[in-house]
Design an enzyme around this catalytic site. Structure first.
Site, PDB file in Angstrom:
ATOM      1  N   GLY A 131       0.838  -1.189   0.000  1.00 44.52           N
ATOM      2  CA  GLY A 131       0.000   0.000   0.000  1.00 44.52           C
ATOM      3  C   GLY A 131       0.874   1.240   0.000  1.00 44.52           C
ATOM      4  O   GLY A 131       1.930   1.263   0.620  1.00 44.52           O
ATOM      5  N   CYS A 132       0.454   2.254  -0.712  1.00 49.40           N
ATOM      6  CA  CYS A 132       1.214   3.505  -0.789  1.00 49.40           C
ATOM      7  C   CYS A 132       0.224   4.672  -0.813  1.00 49.40           C
ATOM      8  O   CYS A 132      -0.198   5.102  -1.874  1.00 49.40           O
ATOM      9  CB  CYS A 132       2.092   3.504  -2.028  1.00 49.40           C
ATOM     10  SG  CYS A 132       3.122   4.961  -2.174  1.00 49.40           S
ATOM     11  N   ILE A 133      -0.175   5.133   0.333  1.00 49.19           N
ATOM     12  CA  ILE A 133      -1.122   6.230   0.555  1.00 49.19           C
ATOM     13  C   ILE A 133      -2.470   5.959  -0.115  1.00 49.19           C
ATOM     14  O   ILE A 133      -3.410   5.570   0.556  1.00 49.19           O
ATOM     15  CB  ILE A 133      -0.536   7.599   0.179  1.00 49.19           C
ATOM     16  CG1 ILE A 133       0.756   7.830   0.957  1.00 49.19           C
ATOM     17  CG2 ILE A 133      -1.543   8.709   0.448  1.00 49.19           C
ATOM     18  CD1 ILE A 133       1.416   9.152   0.738  1.00 49.19           C
TER      19      ILE A 133
END
Length: 77
Positions: A23-25
């Site tokens: 996950g990245c923001i």
């Protein structure tokens, strides 16, 4: 009924097609084994706002719940 994470996994071609995920923001950043198995329409039906394909790197834009969804998918792997 399938969870959002399960629907995203299906759109990415199944759990066996996912090599890595994080996950990245607001995005799920993934590496898939076969990008031809990725179904953009299914990902959008699962709630994705957009899909970015760069070879085997796939980014699924899903909003601020990216981290918890990535964790749920990692638990499936």
């Amino acid at each position: 009924m399938a969870s959002k994470a399960e629907k995203i996994v299906a759109g990415l071609g199944g759990i066996d097609n996912i090599d890595e995920i994080e996950g990245c923001i607001t995005r799920l950043r993934t590496e898939v084994n076969d990008p031809a198995l990725v179904n953009e329409a299914a990902l959008k039906a699962a709630g994705a706002h957009g899909v970015v394909k760069m070879g085997t790197a796939i980014q699924v834009v899903i909003g601020t719940d990216a981290d918890p969804i990535a964790a749920e998918i990692e638990d499936m792997m």
